[in-house]
Design a protein around this motif. Structure first.
Motif, mmCIF file in Angstrom:
data_model
loop_
_atom_site.group_PDB
_atom_site.id
_atom_site.type_symbol
_atom_site.label_atom_id
_atom_site.label_comp_id
_atom_site.label_asym_id
_atom_site.label_seq_id
_atom_site.Cartn_x
_atom_site.Cartn_y
_atom_site.Cartn_z
ATOM 1 N N VAL A 1 -14.277 -26.354 20.991
ATOM 2 C CA VAL A 1 -13.417 -26.065 21.928
ATOM 3 C C VAL A 1 -12.841 -25.586 23.441
ATOM 4 C CG1 VAL A 1 -11.554 -25.892 20.210
ATOM 5 C CG2 VAL A 1 -12.904 -24.154 20.912
ATOM 6 N N CYS A 2 -14.429 -25.437 24.105
ATOM 7 C CA CYS A 2 -14.900 -25.144 24.931
ATOM 8 C C CYS A 2 -14.395 -25.474 26.354
ATOM 9 C CB CYS A 2 -16.096 -24.927 25.342
ATOM 10 S SG CYS A 2 -16.462 -23.090 25.494
ATOM 11 N N PHE A 3 -14.490 -27.459 26.281
ATOM 12 C CA PHE A 3 -13.677 -27.905 27.282
ATOM 13 C C PHE A 3 -11.911 -27.556 27.381
ATOM 14 C CE2 PHE A 3 -13.559 -30.218 23.091
ATOM 15 C CZ PHE A 3 -12.625 -31.670 23.601
ATOM 16 N N LEU A 4 -10.943 -27.520 25.960
ATOM 17 C CA LEU A 4 -10.239 -28.305 26.284
ATOM 18 C C LEU A 4 -9.392 -27.288 27.373
ATOM 19 C CD1 LEU A 4 -8.081 -29.822 24.810
ATOM 20 C CD2 LEU A 4 -7.928 -27.892 22.622
ATOM 21 N N PRO A 5 -10.016 -25.942 27.548
ATOM 22 C CA PRO A 5 -8.725 -24.744 28.393
ATOM 23 C C PRO A 5 -9.021 -25.451 29.442
ATOM 24 C CG PRO A 5 -9.827 -23.873 27.142
ATOM 25 C CD PRO A 5 -10.441 -24.525 26.710
ATOM 26 N N ALA A 6 -10.266 -26.365 29.875
ATOM 27 C CA ALA A 6 -10.432 -27.029 31.366
ATOM 28 C C ALA A 6 -9.243 -28.484 31.711
ATOM 29 C CB ALA A 6 -12.162 -26.689 31.947
ATOM 30 N N LEU A 7 -10.524 -28.869 30.466
ATOM 31 C CA LEU A 7 -8.992 -30.165 30.845
ATOM 32 C C LEU A 7 -7.213 -30.149 30.188
ATOM 33 C CD1 LEU A 7 -9.148 -33.410 29.825
ATOM 34 C CD2 LEU A 7 -8.807 -32.789 27.833
ATOM 35 N N CYS A 8 -6.725 -29.121 29.526
ATOM 36 C CA CYS A 8 -5.219 -29.208 30.038
ATOM 37 C C CYS A 8 -4.649 -28.719 31.446
ATOM 38 C CB CYS A 8 -5.392 -27.903 28.755
ATOM 39 S SG CYS A 8 -5.082 -27.540 27.421
ATOM 40 N N ARG A 9 -5.169 -27.445 32.057
ATOM 41 C CA ARG A 9 -5.578 -26.802 33.271
ATOM 42 C C ARG A 9 -5.615 -28.376 34.283
ATOM 43 N NH1 ARG A 9 -9.299 -22.389 32.532
ATOM 44 N NH2 ARG A 9 -8.345 -20.801 32.376
ATOM 45 N N LYS A 10 -6.188 -29.123 34.337
ATOM 46 C CA LYS A 10 -6.518 -30.433 35.013
ATOM 47 C C LYS A 10 -5.234 -31.082 34.846
ATOM 48 C CE LYS A 10 -9.352 -34.734 36.129
ATOM 49 N NZ LYS A 10 -10.782 -34.776 35.648
#
Length: 282
Positions: free
Chosen positions: A164-173
């Motif tokens: 789930v490491c990528f998910l916060p960055a994707l949500c911000r984008k």
């Protein structure tokens, strides 16, 4: 030739009769001292926690926890430790509880009722699909990419964290509100699973709009708009022994500095005194 005998000391004769206690004994309270030898009284309970050989999975858990405090953790992983506050989490869990997905039995009954109404031609309007929580990492990733997710809750203790490491960055984008929640098991309860890495809300009922808007504002302020969250490193906390060692080392360095300063000051004072002495002689 016989050696002369050493003069013997006169031995003190101790009277066999012991001194009698002057205090009057109470017959109601008789002394009964405990005997903790083999076959005697039961030993008092002791805290043997330190001597217990714990199962391997518990030892690994504890070692991992200590290791995470010692090692320097990069911001992308450290942000998962910044979970939502307890008062906000209660509001969130209350809202998520209203959107629990239906069980197989409930779904079967709902579809059966719809089919019966359709046959009787009572209800001509198309049946609206109920609003439920979405779960499953791949499914939620797709919803975030499509900007269909309105709120994403991610568990803080996913293992391995790389999932789930990528998910916060994707949500911000994609500008989707997201937050970190304590416990994958807690999220799992809302979707009838043992564990859930993340859950998402796609549709909100009209009666929940006010609560949802207030919750999103708080979450956005703490996670989406918080720049420091992406920069703050974690870990690097040393043990008590290492801290004491560092303090001791620093103390010696400070003492050495103080000695050097004192020596420099004395040398400066001597030079000044010699200069003034020479000027007086002239």
């Amino acid at each position: 030739r016989r050696m002369p005998k050493k003069p013997t000391k006169a031995r003190k004769i101790v009277s066999t009769t012991a001194k009698k206690d002057t205090k009057a004994k109470n017959p109601l309270f008789v002394k009964a001292p405990k005997n903790f030898r083999i076959g005697g009284d039961i030993q008092p309970k002791k805290d043997l926690t330190r001597f217990v050989k714990w199962p391997k999975y518990i030892r690994i858990q504890r070692q991992k926890r200590i290791l995470l405090t010692r090692m320097k953790v990069p911001p992308s992983i450290n942000q998962f430790s910044k979970t939502i506050e307890s008062n906000v989490s209660t509001q969130l869990f209350k809202l998520l509880g209203k959107y629990k997905p239906e069980t197989k039995k409930d779904k079967k009954e709902r579809l059966k009722n719809q089919a019966e109404k359709k046959l009787e031609k009572k209800d001509q309007t198309a049946a609206t699909k109920p609003y439920f929580l979405k779960f499953g990492l791949n499914h939620i990733t797709h919803l975030v990419e499509q900007k269909k997710a309105k709120l994403v809750a991610i568990a803080h203790d996913v293992d391995p964290i790389e999932l789930v490491c990528f998910l916060p960055a994707l949500c911000r984008k994609q500008e989707v509100p997201f937050c970190f929640v304590k416990g994958k098991a807690k999220l799992g309860q809302f979707v009838h699973q043992k564990n859930a890495t993340c859950v998402a809300l796609t549709d909100i009922k009209k009666e929940d709009y006010n609560d949802f808007d207030g919750l999103v504002k708080k979450i956005k302020a703490k996670y989406n708009d918080n720049v420091e969250l992406r920069r703050e490193w974690g870990g690097g906390i040393m043990g008590i022994k290492a801290v004491h060692k560092q303090e001791k080392k620093q103390k010696l360095i400070d003492e050495e500095k103080a000695k050097k300063l004192q020596a420099a000051f004395i040398l400066q004072a001597e030079n000044l005194f010699n200069k003034t002495h020479k000027q007086k002689k002239k």
